[in-house]
Scaffold this active site. Sequence first.
Site, PDB file in Angstrom:
ATOM      1  N   LYS A  34       0.843  -1.203   0.000  1.00  0.00           N
ATOM      2  CA  LYS A  34       0.000   0.000   0.000  1.00  0.00           C
ATOM      3  C   LYS A  34       0.880   1.256   0.000  1.00  0.00           C
ATOM      4  O   LYS A  34       2.091   1.158   0.237  1.00  0.00           O
ATOM      5  CB  LYS A  34      -0.932  -0.017   1.220  1.00  0.00           C
ATOM      6  CG  LYS A  34      -0.210  -0.078   2.548  1.00  0.00           C
ATOM      7  CD  LYS A  34      -1.173  -0.312   3.697  1.00  0.00           C
ATOM      8  CE  LYS A  34      -0.417  -0.492   4.979  1.00  0.00           C
ATOM      9  NZ  LYS A  34      -0.929   0.241   6.100  1.00  0.00           N
ATOM     10  N   TYR A 255      17.300  30.141   6.121  1.00  0.00           N
ATOM     11  CA  TYR A 255      16.086  30.819   6.610  1.00  0.00           C
ATOM     12  C   TYR A 255      16.075  30.892   8.132  1.00  0.00           C
ATOM     13  O   TYR A 255      16.410  29.924   8.816  1.00  0.00           O
ATOM     14  CB  TYR A 255      14.845  30.042   6.176  1.00  0.00           C
ATOM     15  CG  TYR A 255      14.471  30.226   4.729  1.00  0.00           C
ATOM     16  CD1 TYR A 255      14.177  31.484   4.206  1.00  0.00           C
ATOM     17  CD2 TYR A 255      14.373  29.121   3.895  1.00  0.00           C
ATOM     18  CE1 TYR A 255      13.811  31.622   2.870  1.00  0.00           C
ATOM     19  CE2 TYR A 255      14.000  29.257   2.573  1.00  0.00           C
ATOM     20  CZ  TYR A 255      13.716  30.525   2.065  1.00  0.00           C
ATOM     21  OH  TYR A 255      13.358  30.663   0.752  1.00  0.00           O
TER      22      TYR A 255
HETATM   23  C1  LIG Z   1      -3.635  -4.393   8.662  1.00  0.00           C
HETATM   24  C2  LIG Z   1      -2.162  -4.253   8.456  1.00  0.00           C
HETATM   25  N1  LIG Z   1      -1.409  -5.354   8.333  1.00  0.00           N
HETATM   26  C3  LIG Z   1      -0.074  -5.281   8.155  1.00  0.00           C
HETATM   27  C4  LIG Z   1       0.565  -4.067   8.064  1.00  0.00           C
HETATM   28  C5  LIG Z   1       2.059  -4.023   7.876  1.00  0.00           C
HETATM   29  O1  LIG Z   1       2.667  -3.484   9.005  1.00  0.00           O
HETATM   30  P1  LIG Z   1       4.261  -3.313   9.088  1.00  0.00           P
HETATM   31  O2  LIG Z   1       4.614  -2.347   8.018  1.00  0.00           O
HETATM   32  O3  LIG Z   1       4.496  -2.785  10.439  1.00  0.00           O
HETATM   33  O4  LIG Z   1       4.822  -4.668   8.843  1.00  0.00           O
HETATM   34  C6  LIG Z   1      -0.176  -2.900   8.184  1.00  0.00           C
HETATM   35  C7  LIG Z   1       0.491  -1.595   8.130  1.00  0.00           C
HETATM   36  O5  LIG Z   1       0.030  -0.552   8.416  1.00  0.00           O
HETATM   37  C8  LIG Z   1      -1.582  -2.983   8.383  1.00  0.00           C
HETATM   38  O6  LIG Z   1      -2.337  -1.888   8.507  1.00  0.00           O
END
Ligand SMILES: Cc1ncc(COP(=O)(O)O)c(C=O)c1O
Length: 357
Positions: A34, A255
Amino acid sequence: MRQATVYIDQSALQYNLNRVKQLAPTAKIVSMVKANAYGHGVKDCLAALKETDAFGVACLEEALEIRELGYQQPITLIEGIFSADEMTAAVENNIEVIVHHQPQLEWLRAHKDAYIAKELKVWVKLNSGMNRLGFKVPEIIDVINTLKAEGFTCVLAMHFANADAGNHPLNEQQRDQFLQVKQACAPILASCCNSAAIFKWPELNFDFVRPGIMLYGATPFADKSVHELNLKPVMTFTAEIIALNTIQAGESVGYGSTFVAEQNMELAIVSIGYGDGYPRAFPKQNYVSIAGKRTRVIGRVAMDMIAIDVTGLNAPLGTIVELWGKDCLVDDVAEANGTIGYELLCRMSARPQRKLT
Ligand SMILES: Cc1ncc(COP(=O)(O)O)c(C=O)c1O
């Protein structure tokens, strides 16, 4: 051409995926890609993640992008669909949904026959104390048992709020509730491990693990580096020295003139800034690396430039500076900026050029 560059090391990504396989040998791997693969660029990451069993994304658009790129592995929408009409595209494209509230159950049921015929799994989210998404106990037991009776294949899903934190009391509560529901709904597929949990609780790996940050070679823990976890950083972020200045004691830089030199020093101006995703807030001293040597960032970060201390370093115009990567770990840069590696990676802007190493 401006030399701000993000390098993606696909072999490091493959290496980290293999680490997941070593740690969770019997579980299927749902690689979390994602947010544009945590800012790394989903296209290049998918190409390196061919060996994964499935992908996890936050919304239908991210899932459809994966299908458009030609990947056929299962995909799970970890927040489910956001409206009834999204279900048509989800089913057509073999995309699995999480359900975490009643309307989503109705949206799913409207496509029941096609969903079941395509052997898509329904991920049912347990809210065991994180209080973001999910059904609580005992409602979830009814939800799952009803779905099963209707012919759906379910995965019990849960997310730890404190998997990265040593002995937080919520960990035990969440685990116990998960096991309670798993038992009450047996037989059922199960998934509750993100990166930190994969490392900490091998006994909870069950049917599917959901690694995110570890795939990209950053740490989920505040107190363990990627080196200790035997992971390899995937992203290296670099920029170029575009100007050199000698300043005298008492002169200020940048700045707000927040930095005033205590002694004469050599400054280099590097063409990188918050417009590229480089963080501006500096509660502590930030640093970069030149040929493996760390040096400090001076004064405020601007949209396109930072100043660094190159006193005594051999750093002529055109020198490449590592902002994070193998020498400056993104986790350390994040720490110096009061945030976590996840955030720095995810908010990389589209401005730097992207290359594969
Ligand atoms: C439902 C869910 N599973 C897994 C993950 C993966 O987590 P990580 O990046 O800490 O391994 C996330 C990350 O936000 C998540 O929301």
